[in-house]
Design an enzyme around this catalytic site. Structure first.
Site, short mmCIF file in Angstrom:
data_model
loop_
_atom_site.label_atom_id
_atom_site.label_comp_id
_atom_site.label_asym_id
_atom_site.label_seq_id
_atom_site.Cartn_x
_atom_site.Cartn_y
_atom_site.Cartn_z
N ARG A 198 0.96 -1.39 0.44
CA ARG A 198 0.00 0.30 0.29
C ARG A 198 1.07 1.22 -0.49
O ARG A 198 0.29 2.20 0.09
CB ARG A 198 -1.42 -0.21 1.41
CG ARG A 198 -2.04 -0.53 1.16
CD ARG A 198 -2.77 -0.95 2.07
NE ARG A 198 -2.35 -1.64 3.46
CZ ARG A 198 -2.83 -1.72 4.24
NH1 ARG A 198 -4.09 -2.27 4.23
NH2 ARG A 198 -2.58 -2.88 5.40
N HIS B 2 4.32 -28.15 12.05
CA HIS B 2 5.40 -28.92 11.78
C HIS B 2 5.47 -29.47 12.22
O HIS B 2 6.36 -30.60 12.06
CB HIS B 2 6.22 -26.93 12.44
CG HIS B 2 6.16 -25.74 11.56
ND1 HIS B 2 6.69 -25.71 10.89
CD2 HIS B 2 6.09 -24.63 12.55
CE1 HIS B 2 6.73 -23.90 10.67
NE2 HIS B 2 6.18 -23.42 11.96
N1 LIG Z 1 6.92 -13.13 10.64
C1 LIG Z 1 6.94 -14.65 10.53
O1 LIG Z 1 7.77 -14.67 10.55
C2 LIG Z 1 6.46 -15.20 9.98
C3 LIG Z 1 6.38 -16.95 10.20
C4 LIG Z 1 5.80 -17.77 9.62
C5 LIG Z 1 4.44 -17.28 8.63
N2 LIG Z 1 4.55 -16.03 8.28
C6 LIG Z 1 3.13 -15.97 8.02
O2 LIG Z 1 3.72 -14.66 6.82
C7 LIG Z 1 2.43 -14.07 6.23
C8 LIG Z 1 2.91 -12.46 6.70
O3 LIG Z 1 3.13 -12.62 7.54
P1 LIG Z 1 4.30 -11.04 8.47
O4 LIG Z 1 4.66 -11.39 9.82
O5 LIG Z 1 5.32 -10.68 7.48
O6 LIG Z 1 2.51 -10.01 8.50
P2 LIG Z 1 2.74 -9.14 8.82
O7 LIG Z 1 4.69 -7.73 8.82
O8 LIG Z 1 1.79 -8.07 9.70
O9 LIG Z 1 2.80 -8.20 7.10
C9 LIG Z 1 1.45 -8.04 6.42
C10 LIG Z 1 1.57 -7.54 5.04
O10 LIG Z 1 0.65 -7.60 4.21
C11 LIG Z 1 0.02 -6.47 3.47
N3 LIG Z 1 -1.51 -6.29 3.62
C12 LIG Z 1 -1.91 -6.18 4.43
N4 LIG Z 1 -3.43 -6.09 4.49
C13 LIG Z 1 -3.38 -5.64 2.79
C14 LIG Z 1 -4.31 -4.96 2.70
N5 LIG Z 1 -5.24 -4.81 2.83
N6 LIG Z 1 -3.79 -4.46 0.95
C15 LIG Z 1 -2.25 -4.97 0.52
N7 LIG Z 1 -0.97 -5.12 1.63
C16 LIG Z 1 -1.65 -5.34 3.19
C17 LIG Z 1 0.51 -5.55 4.63
O11 LIG Z 1 1.11 -4.20 3.98
P3 LIG Z 1 1.40 -2.99 4.88
O12 LIG Z 1 2.59 -2.17 4.83
O13 LIG Z 1 1.02 -1.38 4.24
O14 LIG Z 1 0.49 -3.09 6.31
C18 LIG Z 1 2.52 -5.91 4.80
O15 LIG Z 1 2.54 -5.97 4.44
C19 LIG Z 1 1.44 -14.18 7.49
O16 LIG Z 1 0.58 -14.96 6.75
C20 LIG Z 1 2.00 -14.94 8.91
O17 LIG Z 1 1.07 -15.88 9.58
C21 LIG Z 1 4.97 -15.02 9.10
#
Ligand SMILES: NC(=O)c1ccc[n+]([C@@H]2O[C@H](COP(=O)([O-])OP(=O)(O)OC[C@H]3O[C@@H](n4cnc5c(N)ncnc54)[C@H](OP(=O)(O)O)[C@@H]3O)[C@@H](O)[C@H]2O)c1
Length: 510
Positions: A65, A264
């Site tokens: 975004r 896992h």
């Molecule tokens: N973080 C980890 O270590 C980890 C580990 C295993 C699995 N996961 C999985 O990986 C995925 C991402 O995790 P994360 O930790 O990176 O999440 P996060 O930090 O909350 O990032 C979410 C992303 O989605 C974008 N987003 C959310 N709503 C949106 C919308 N309506 N339109 C456009 N962009 C949107 C956000 O953009 P904005 O910046 O614009 O809000 C951000 O880039 C999730 O499914 C999570 O369960 C994460």
């Protein structure tokens, strides 16, 4: 007698001795501003480029975004790479990668943004020769998976033309329970055929996890005793020493079992318990995993065969740490568990009567992931009782992290004039035995997506079978009581110890 024709391995496209370099392609990351993208995905892409495994015109498209130009996005990737990449920074590699970085601004419900994405991809095909081959990585909140898949269908981005590929990569959690996982599978498979769907379970990308299959099926030593005649029980542990920190909002309502056991730990169980696949082709490995998951069930009554907990304040690594409630972000009366332990049975001839204990938790004594296959005691010990007081059960332990390797525990004579036998460990450590450093799990998995190699990604049926195993336990937990408290820095609630003590067993203290 059947005869087999000899196949020249050099003619087999799956021959792993040939370097695995992806053909012309690009990758679109949704959620590119997120934590996972910055810490794991962008660095892994750079590491692949640095190892020469990406094609010359490779393109990386970020969708988010923010009001960014391509150059701003390039700078974000650059910073993420500098901070988190595994391999050294090389300017010429970065310059080549940066040429292919594009950014598309928009929200998931913004049709115009997806039309812009379609145009961007078409331009990349023309300018950089990505040849219509594109992966779409959904690194976004699970609630947005459906919307993005629908947008990919609407814009035709999911359409596979002859000699082109389109693949979708979906992060965990895949569903919240069996019903939602089935619904999500349907949504995804209505748009992408199953062989174009790559569900991430990053544990499967770890060398040590793939080593379970190597140890089991490449050796004569272990497989003959890999069954109920010799194995007493199996313990699969993923312990974290950190608390929820800033992730409380995400975690409340999900909990340890959904976050870790469903994916896992059940995948680790499948690799440990499955039968030998007829080959390492994706379809045969996945079929064996699905077979063993179909034979796996929770053991009743859940009051005795499961345990759950929530951490309270305590001491960890010499530091005082707050409890869940003091950390904030978690509803005070929340029933969400930060520790979960369950007992499963695998109803096959190989495993009849062998309990599989799975546990995971936050703020435990140490960060460790391991699979311990614990063997029965020798049927007869020709020693004085006192000679074997310190002899435990033999065990083979796969150390998945952090100190990757395998440990074998067995009894050995204590030096001296008496016959005293005590447990000793024989260790294999990746760090000592190999000079090559292991690639990060995400490196391996992203490369497999670009190569169209799905072995290390759970298929739709595996995901549903895993939820089928867990669903009855989660249901029982929502209707009965609350998680038991456990102090941070310990190994979970007392109820977890009682769970094993009932059968005279105990958890390992890794
Ligand atoms: N973080 C980890 O270590 C980890 C580990 C295993 C699995 N996961 C999985 O990986 C995925 C991402 O995790 P994360 O930790 O990176 O999440 P996060 O930090 O909350 O990032 C979410 C992303 O989605 C974008 N987003 C959310 N709503 C949106 C919308 N309506 N339109 C456009 N962009 C949107 C956000 O953009 P904005 O910046 O614009 O809000 C951000 O880039 C999730 O499914 C999570 O369960 C994460």
């Amino acid at each position: 007698m059947t005869t087999r024709t000899w196949q020249n391995p050099l003619r087999d496209p799956r021959d792993k001795r040939l370097p695995r370099i992806a053909g012309p392609c690009g990758l679109v990351i949704f959620g590119v501003t997120g934590d996972l993208s910055r810490k794991k995905l962008m660095p892994a892409i750079y590491d692949l480029a640095n190892r020469g495994l990406l094609p010359p015109g490779f393109s990386l498209v970020g969708f988010a975004r923010r009001d960014w130009a391509d150059e701003d996005f390039g700078q974000v990737v650059h910073d993420a790479v500098k901070e988190h990449a595994r391999t050294p920074f090389r300017q010429e590699v970065w310059d080549r990668l940066a040429e292919g970085c594009r950014f598309v601004q928009g929200s998931f419900d913004d049709d115009q943004a997806f039309d812009n994405l379609a145009k961007c991809i078409k331009d990349l095909d023309d300018e950089r020769g990505t040849a219509g081959n594109h992966g779409f990585y959904l690194s976004i909140p699970p609630a947005a998976f459906t919307k993005v898949i629908q947008q990919l269908a609407r814009t035709g981005l999911a359409d596979q033309k002859a000699d082109e590929w389109r693949r979708v990569v979906i992060e965990k959690p895949f569903g919240h329970d069996l019903a939602s996982a089935k619904q999500l599978n349907k949504t995804v498979n209505d748009v992408f055929p199953e062989d174009s769907v790559f569900r991430i379970d990053h544990y499967l990308g770890k060398e040590t996890v793939q080593n379970i299959m190597a140890i089991r099926f490449a050796n004569q030593l272990f497989e003959p005793i890999w069954n109920a005649n010799y194995v007493d029980h199996v313990q699969i542990t993923m312990a974290e020493d950190i608390g929820l920190g800033g992730r409380a909002g995400y975690y409340d309502g999900i909990g340890a079992a959904r976050d870790v056991i469903q994916n896992h730990l059940l995948q680790l169980l499948a690799l440990t318990a499955m039968e030998e696949p007829v080959s390492f082709r994706p379809e045969t490995v996945r079929a064996e995993k699905a077979k063993v998951l179909a034979a796996t069930r929770p053991v009743l009554p859940f009051a005795e065969t499961t345990a759950r907990g929530q951490y309270s304040g305590g001491w960890q690594g010499g530091q005082k740490v707050p409890g869940l409630v003091q950390e904030g972000g978690f509803a005070k009366d929340s029933k969400t568990e930060t520790y979960a332990a369950i007992e499963l049975a695998v109803d096959t001839r190989r495993w009849a009567g062998v309990p599989f204990y799975l546990r995971t938790g936050k703020r435990l004594g140490r960060r460790v992931t391991e699979i311990a296959v614990v063997f029965k005691r020798a049927p007869h010990l020709p020693f004085d009782d006192t000679s074997t007081e310190e002899l435990g059960q033999n065990a083979l332990v796969f150390r998945v992290q952090p100190d990757e390797g395998v440990t074998m525990r067995f009894g050995s004579k204590v030096p001296g004039s008496t016959m005293e036998v005590r447990d000793v460990n024989m260790d294999f450590s990746y760090g000592h035995s190999f000079t090559e450093s292991s690639p990060e799990a995400y490196e391996r998995l992203i490369l497999d997506v670009l190569l169209g190699e799905p072995s290390l990604f759970p298929k739709n049926d595996e995901v549903e079978l895993s939820w089928e195993i867990l669903d009855p336990i989660l249901k029982a937990w929502t209707t009965h009581g609350k998680p038991d408290p456990y102090p941070a820095g310990t190994w979970g609630p007392e109820s977890a110890d009682q769970m094993l003590a009932r059968t005279g067993r105990h958890w390992r203290r890794p």
